[in-house]
Write an enzyme that holds these catalytic residues in place. Sequence first.
Site, PDB file in Angstrom:
ATOM      1  N   GLU A  97      -6.211  -4.272  -0.204  1.00 55.22           N
ATOM      2  CA  GLU A  97      -6.105  -4.161  -1.631  1.00 55.22           C
ATOM      3  C   GLU A  97      -8.032  -2.970  -2.260  1.00 55.22           C
ATOM      4  OE1 GLU A  97      -5.867  -6.700  -5.713  1.00 55.22           O
ATOM      5  OE2 GLU A  97      -5.870  -7.462  -4.022  1.00 55.22           O
ATOM      6  N   CYS A 123       6.497   0.403  12.903  1.00 52.99           N
ATOM      7  CA  CYS A 123       6.913   2.229  13.068  1.00 52.99           C
ATOM      8  C   CYS A 123       7.635   2.717  12.111  1.00 52.99           C
ATOM      9  CB  CYS A 123       7.246   2.013  14.630  1.00 52.99           C
ATOM     10  SG  CYS A 123       5.208   1.258  16.162  1.00 52.99           S
TER      11      CYS A 123
END
EC number: 2.3.3.20
Length: 349
Positions: A97, A123
């Site tokens: 964060e 991916c």
Amino acid sequence: MKYSRVFINSLAYELAPVVVSSSELESRLAPLYQKFRIPMGQLAALTGITERRWWPKGHQLSDGAINAAHKAIAETGIDVAELGAVVYTGVCRDQHEPATACRIAAALGVSKDTAIYDISNACLGVLSGILDIANRIELGQIKAGMVVSCESARDIVDVTIDNMLADPTMQNFAQSLATLTGGSGAVAVILTDGSLPLTNVRKHQLLGASHLSAPQHHQLCQWGLQEVGHNIYREFMRTDAVTLLKEGVELAKHTWEHFLAQRNWLVEQVDKVICHQVGASNRKQVLSALNIPPEKEFPTYQLLGNMGTVSLPVTAAMAHDQGFLRPGDQVSFLGIGSGLNCMMLGIKW
């Protein structure tokens, strides 16, 4: 999913500068190779990857994405104020964060009403980001957006090699081999509704996409932290490569059928395909299962390895730059990601 007014106007990328050969990694594993009498050269022989690239030590992920983003902006001449969304989609990120996209957006100087957030989907992150921006454009919420990503394999490969030497078993070797294919790079994709006065002529139309999943296989490839002592955690990555390939190919077959039916295409009408880059065996089995001739696909894994979310878009950019993808081609982006998720995009180049 179908789109009528979404265009890819830039695929800009940044390759990591440090070239790392497969033989260099094997030399670090010499005690393990000697124990199991594995001949040197097996890593390249098994994967088809002779080298990959890493960022320098201490490199901040968002820096790579920022550099790629600046290239995309320079290529298109887009007014940054027109970017209605900036989304970061890498497996790797600066921190939990805030969203890594925030530092990138700050460096670009986007407007206050720009949506800024991260998306995570193994991916397939960049493809997920492309569709997220495409949906916003198709709905008329924004005129343009940018998808950015940067991946780094240095740390996880270093940790994996240390673990392989500390726990020299054949099982650990097998579960760790896929990690050694990891490469590094960054990408930025600009999508628009086609109405903005850009300086370049690239305008690849996104036609549609298909997505299928098999979440029962979510444990086949995992990357995270494991507790190794009281309040002591170590990064780990393990892959059941054989089962992952088997189940991934099966999911890809179903997704391909769905994709072709949705687009009303025959497999012969697909001029070119760009795949997520994993290695030689994966390429061979996926293309064979989908009845795609190898000459229709552009591989980059030999020299770049598996760059996670960055592999497919960087491969597409290179294929375009080298003239493999030509104006008017009907192109498919084919991605399979841990989870399992499979995503396929149809694009008129």
